[in-house]
Design a protein around this motif. Sequence first.
Motif, PDB file in Angstrom:
ATOM      1  N   LYS A  50       2.407   0.326  -1.261  1.00 38.12           N
ATOM      2  CA  LYS A  50       1.463  -0.004  -2.340  1.00 38.12           C
ATOM      3  C   LYS A  50       0.528  -1.143  -1.915  1.00 38.12           C
ATOM      4  O   LYS A  50      -0.692  -1.071  -2.059  1.00 38.12           O
ATOM      5  CB  LYS A  50       2.284  -0.438  -3.570  1.00 38.12           C
ATOM      6  CG  LYS A  50       1.550  -0.432  -4.876  1.00 38.12           C
ATOM      7  CD  LYS A  50       2.500  -0.813  -6.018  1.00 38.12           C
ATOM      8  CE  LYS A  50       2.904  -2.274  -5.870  1.00 38.12           C
ATOM      9  NZ  LYS A  50       3.973  -2.708  -6.775  1.00 38.12           N
ATOM     10  N   VAL A  51       1.141  -2.178  -1.345  1.00 35.54           N
ATOM     11  CA  VAL A  51       0.362  -3.333  -0.873  1.00 35.54           C
ATOM     12  C   VAL A  51      -0.632  -2.896   0.192  1.00 35.54           C
ATOM     13  O   VAL A  51      -1.790  -3.313   0.211  1.00 35.54           O
ATOM     14  CB  VAL A  51       1.320  -4.406  -0.298  1.00 35.54           C
ATOM     15  CG1 VAL A  51       0.542  -5.557   0.296  1.00 35.54           C
ATOM     16  CG2 VAL A  51       2.289  -4.873  -1.364  1.00 35.54           C
ATOM     17  N   GLN A  52      -0.152  -2.023   1.055  1.00 38.19           N
ATOM     18  CA  GLN A  52      -0.993  -1.555   2.151  1.00 38.19           C
ATOM     19  C   GLN A  52      -2.236  -0.816   1.645  1.00 38.19           C
ATOM     20  O   GLN A  52      -3.348  -1.090   2.086  1.00 38.19           O
ATOM     21  CB  GLN A  52      -0.155  -0.637   3.044  1.00 38.19           C
ATOM     22  CG  GLN A  52      -0.616  -0.618   4.464  1.00 38.19           C
ATOM     23  CD  GLN A  52       0.537  -0.371   5.425  1.00 38.19           C
ATOM     24  OE1 GLN A  52       1.704  -0.606   5.092  1.00 38.19           O
ATOM     25  NE2 GLN A  52       0.217   0.095   6.609  1.00 38.19           N
ATOM     26  N   THR A  53      -2.046   0.082   0.682  1.00 39.73           N
ATOM     27  CA  THR A  53      -3.195   0.830   0.152  1.00 39.73           C
ATOM     28  C   THR A  53      -4.158  -0.103  -0.582  1.00 39.73           C
ATOM     29  O   THR A  53      -5.376   0.070  -0.504  1.00 39.73           O
ATOM     30  CB  THR A  53      -2.752   1.933  -0.838  1.00 39.73           C
ATOM     31  OG1 THR A  53      -1.389   1.745  -1.167  1.00 39.73           O
ATOM     32  CG2 THR A  53      -2.959   3.301  -0.291  1.00 39.73           C
ATOM     33  N   GLU A  54      -3.584  -1.072  -1.273  1.00 36.54           N
ATOM     34  CA  GLU A  54      -4.444  -2.002  -2.018  1.00 36.54           C
ATOM     35  C   GLU A  54      -5.347  -2.781  -1.054  1.00 36.54           C
ATOM     36  O   GLU A  54      -6.551  -2.909  -1.270  1.00 36.54           O
ATOM     37  CB  GLU A  54      -3.543  -2.956  -2.798  1.00 36.54           C
ATOM     38  CG  GLU A  54      -4.247  -3.752  -3.869  1.00 36.54           C
ATOM     39  CD  GLU A  54      -3.297  -4.799  -4.430  1.00 36.54           C
ATOM     40  OE1 GLU A  54      -2.158  -4.430  -4.793  1.00 36.54           O
ATOM     41  OE2 GLU A  54      -3.694  -5.975  -4.447  1.00 36.54           O
ATOM     42  N   LEU A  55      -4.760  -3.261   0.023  1.00 36.46           N
ATOM     43  CA  LEU A  55      -5.548  -4.018   0.994  1.00 36.46           C
ATOM     44  C   LEU A  55      -6.601  -3.138   1.660  1.00 36.46           C
ATOM     45  O   LEU A  55      -7.710  -3.569   1.950  1.00 36.46           O
ATOM     46  CB  LEU A  55      -4.631  -4.628   2.050  1.00 36.46           C
ATOM     47  CG  LEU A  55      -3.830  -5.850   1.580  1.00 36.46           C
ATOM     48  CD1 LEU A  55      -2.759  -6.221   2.581  1.00 36.46           C
ATOM     49  CD2 LEU A  55      -4.753  -7.039   1.340  1.00 36.46           C
ATOM     50  N   GLN A  56      -6.213  -1.895   1.894  1.00 36.50           N
ATOM     51  CA  GLN A  56      -7.132  -0.929   2.490  1.00 36.50           C
ATOM     52  C   GLN A  56      -8.429  -0.865   1.671  1.00 36.50           C
ATOM     53  O   GLN A  56      -9.518  -0.835   2.214  1.00 36.50           O
ATOM     54  CB  GLN A  56      -6.461   0.446   2.509  1.00 36.50           C
ATOM     55  CG  GLN A  56      -6.956   1.360   3.604  1.00 36.50           C
ATOM     56  CD  GLN A  56      -6.019   1.330   4.813  1.00 36.50           C
ATOM     57  OE1 GLN A  56      -4.808   1.286   4.652  1.00 36.50           O
ATOM     58  NE2 GLN A  56      -6.578   1.335   5.999  1.00 36.50           N
ATOM     59  N   LYS A  57      -8.284  -0.878   0.328  1.00 28.99           N
ATOM     60  CA  LYS A  57      -9.453  -0.799  -0.560  1.00 28.99           C
ATOM     61  C   LYS A  57     -10.389  -1.973  -0.374  1.00 28.99           C
ATOM     62  O   LYS A  57     -11.578  -1.887  -0.605  1.00 28.99           O
ATOM     63  CB  LYS A  57      -8.974  -0.750  -2.019  1.00 28.99           C
ATOM     64  CG  LYS A  57      -8.655   0.655  -2.478  1.00 28.99           C
ATOM     65  CD  LYS A  57      -8.408   0.652  -3.987  1.00 28.99           C
ATOM     66  CE  LYS A  57      -7.090   1.346  -4.284  1.00 28.99           C
ATOM     67  NZ  LYS A  57      -6.394   0.801  -5.439  1.00 28.99           N
ATOM     68  N   HIS A  58      -9.823  -3.108   0.055  1.00 30.87           N
ATOM     69  CA  HIS A  58     -10.656  -4.294   0.256  1.00 30.87           C
ATOM     70  C   HIS A  58     -11.150  -4.432   1.691  1.00 30.87           C
ATOM     71  O   HIS A  58     -11.537  -5.515   2.121  1.00 30.87           O
ATOM     72  CB  HIS A  58      -9.884  -5.546  -0.151  1.00 30.87           C
ATOM     73  CG  HIS A  58      -9.695  -5.654  -1.634  1.00 30.87           C
ATOM     74  ND1 HIS A  58      -8.589  -5.141  -2.282  1.00 30.87           N
ATOM     75  CD2 HIS A  58     -10.493  -6.177  -2.604  1.00 30.87           C
ATOM     76  CE1 HIS A  58      -8.694  -5.360  -3.568  1.00 30.87           C
ATOM     77  NE2 HIS A  58      -9.853  -5.979  -3.802  1.00 30.87           N
ATOM     78  N   GLY A  59     -11.097  -3.327   2.414  1.00 36.09           N
ATOM     79  CA  GLY A  59     -11.684  -3.342   3.757  1.00 36.09           C
ATOM     80  C   GLY A  59     -10.756  -3.863   4.842  1.00 36.09           C
ATOM     81  O   GLY A  59     -11.201  -4.193   5.934  1.00 36.09           O
ATOM     82  N   VAL A  60      -9.455  -3.946   4.531  1.00 32.34           N
ATOM     83  CA  VAL A  60      -8.507  -4.399   5.555  1.00 32.34           C
ATOM     84  C   VAL A  60      -7.818  -3.192   6.164  1.00 32.34           C
ATOM     85  O   VAL A  60      -7.199  -2.409   5.460  1.00 32.34           O
ATOM     86  CB  VAL A  60      -7.436  -5.325   4.945  1.00 32.34           C
ATOM     87  CG1 VAL A  60      -6.481  -5.796   6.026  1.00 32.34           C
ATOM     88  CG2 VAL A  60      -8.086  -6.493   4.238  1.00 32.34           C
ATOM     89  N   ASP A  61      -7.960  -3.066   7.459  1.00 32.94           N
ATOM     90  CA  ASP A  61      -7.305  -1.961   8.138  1.00 32.94           C
ATOM     91  C   ASP A  61      -5.980  -2.477   8.699  1.00 32.94           C
ATOM     92  O   ASP A  61      -5.949  -3.207   9.674  1.00 32.94           O
ATOM     93  CB  ASP A  61      -8.228  -1.473   9.257  1.00 32.94           C
ATOM     94  CG  ASP A  61      -7.711  -0.201   9.879  1.00 32.94           C
ATOM     95  OD1 ASP A  61      -6.768   0.388   9.315  1.00 32.94           O
ATOM     96  OD2 ASP A  61      -8.238   0.191  10.934  1.00 32.94           O
ATOM     97  N   LEU A  62      -4.871  -2.101   8.029  1.00 33.81           N
ATOM     98  CA  LEU A  62      -3.542  -2.565   8.461  1.00 33.81           C
ATOM     99  C   LEU A  62      -2.868  -1.490   9.291  1.00 33.81           C
ATOM    100  O   LEU A  62      -2.756  -0.351   8.861  1.00 33.81           O
ATOM    101  CB  LEU A  62      -2.661  -2.830   7.236  1.00 33.81           C
ATOM    102  CG  LEU A  62      -2.618  -4.210   6.611  1.00 33.81           C
ATOM    103  CD1 LEU A  62      -1.545  -4.242   5.540  1.00 33.81           C
ATOM    104  CD2 LEU A  62      -2.418  -5.319   7.614  1.00 33.81           C
ATOM    105  N   ARG A  63      -2.375  -1.864  10.478  1.00 37.11           N
ATOM    106  CA  ARG A  63      -1.688  -0.887  11.323  1.00 37.11           C
ATOM    107  C   ARG A  63      -0.492  -1.535  12.002  1.00 37.11           C
ATOM    108  O   ARG A  63      -0.498  -2.734  12.251  1.00 37.11           O
ATOM    109  CB  ARG A  63      -2.637  -0.387  12.419  1.00 37.11           C
ATOM    110  CG  ARG A  63      -3.517   0.757  11.996  1.00 37.11           C
ATOM    111  CD  ARG A  63      -4.543   1.038  13.074  1.00 37.11           C
ATOM    112  NE  ARG A  63      -5.418  -0.119  13.290  1.00 37.11           N
ATOM    113  CZ  ARG A  63      -5.963  -0.423  14.468  1.00 37.11           C
ATOM    114  NH1 ARG A  63      -5.707   0.295  15.528  1.00 37.11           N
ATOM    115  NH2 ARG A  63      -6.748  -1.474  14.583  1.00 37.11           N
TER     116      ARG A  63
END
Length: 477
Positions: free
Chosen positions: A316-329
């Motif tokens: 959930k946290v990962q998708t939320e950050l994705q929306k703000h332009g953060v690419d987490l891998r």
Amino acid sequence: MEQEVSDFVLFLGRFHPLILHLPIGFLVMATILEGVSRLKRFDEYNKAVELVLLLGSLSAVAAALLGYMLAQAGGYGEQLLIIHQWSGVGVAVASAGAYLLKRYNRNRSSALMDRAYLSLLTIMVIALGIAGHYGGSLTHGSDYLTQYMPNGLRTVAGLPPKEEKGFKKITNLEEAAVYNDIIDPIFETRCTSCHNQNKKKGELQMHTRQLLMKGGEGGPIIVEGEADKSEMIKRINLPEAHDDHMPPEGKRPLTSEYKKLLEWWVNSGAPFEKRVSELKRSKEIQSALNTLVDPQANMSPAEKLLASDIDPVESKVQTELQKHGVDLRPVSDRGHWLQADIKKEHSVDSLLVMLKKVSPQLTWLDLGETTTTDKALQPIREFPNLTRLHLQNTRITDKGLSELAGLANLEYLNLYGTAVTDAGIQQLEKLDNLTKLFVWRTQVTQEGAQDLQETLPNLKVYLGAEKKSVALENDSK
Ligand code: HEC
């Protein structure tokens, strides 16, 4: 004993493992039919026994012939092979005999002949069991069945309890026996599965000292004191895809430390009774030896950190950050460490505040080419596990660098194209683990870089092409 065997014979021999399943199937089936048909209810099955026995004995003869050809290729333990061979011949002879007797008994009913027939059938089944068991031992090793047997059952079966093969943990390196504690365990874990008393690939056995020194098909594989001339060392250092590389492609390869230790042992005269303290060691060998005591001995703090584990981040946290332009891998396919790239066009003012949710897991952060300012960088002190930080072409200044002073795990810092100066980078002097600092196109001077390197001897400062690189100068010293 060595004689040329034609390729065609060897080619045919390879079919033995394929064909051998036919006689097993037919002959077991014939025995079952024979038994069952003796019950009144099933007596019509008796007619089938003769045919199944015929097929079984023909395929047993074929399997025995092909097996003989396969044995010409060599590489099998002598004793097991003899037992397997003769029990295989026994199966062929007994099944052929049983077939003939069955035929003979077809229209006559003599109790004596019937008893002879049943005896032959029994001998055949026993021989089949022996041939099968020893065949399995030849291909898979004699401990194949019992290898994973639980210790309780092993005691019942009269076997010794399972021994841990391979490395025992070394605690006192100086006192460790070079051959018994270091070299032999390498052979045990990587070589003896194919070079032992049952399987002598390349005519080489490595499970005893004498046989190891005797060598294989091509003679001795170890030239004492001369690793370069030793077949064993030559082979382990070949490219992995090379046909002669050992262990063969697809098997767990030797680590670079193991290769170095084997070379060291051969160069030291391949001694069997020496302790580590009695042999000369280069720095490189010492560091390979250190890994035997502590597998992480040669890892940098950042590598150790990444080798440890951490709880995963909620998706959930990962998708939320994705929306703000953060690419987490994930950083690697093991563990849950994360890297974050920030899309250039996104505002980064409150970004780090948001990223705090993943601060324990975050180890690489790329803020490069963004509008990050000193103020936006402030929360960075709450990211203790950062090992890599990209700040190139951002708006940070010396003031921002003061925020980095507590990042104890930081190994890589890129400040390319920022307004930082000599005074700014001096604030990094507490970062003992920093090994790479990029300050091309900044105000940092050669002297400033030199100053910092004096405090942090493991650091390389990359000044870029315009100024003479301090890093290069350090190397040539
Ligand atoms: C998967 C089985 C397998 C493993 C494991 C294996 N080998 Fe071999 N080895 C072979 C085969 C097959 C040959 C014969 C073919 C050849 O010469 O390449 C051979 C041949 C050799 C030879 C040449 C012998 C001679 O005189 O011709 C050497 C030396 C050797 N192996 C060393 C090693 C060492 C050292 C290891 C462990 C690091 C190892 N092998 C592990 C299968 C194996």
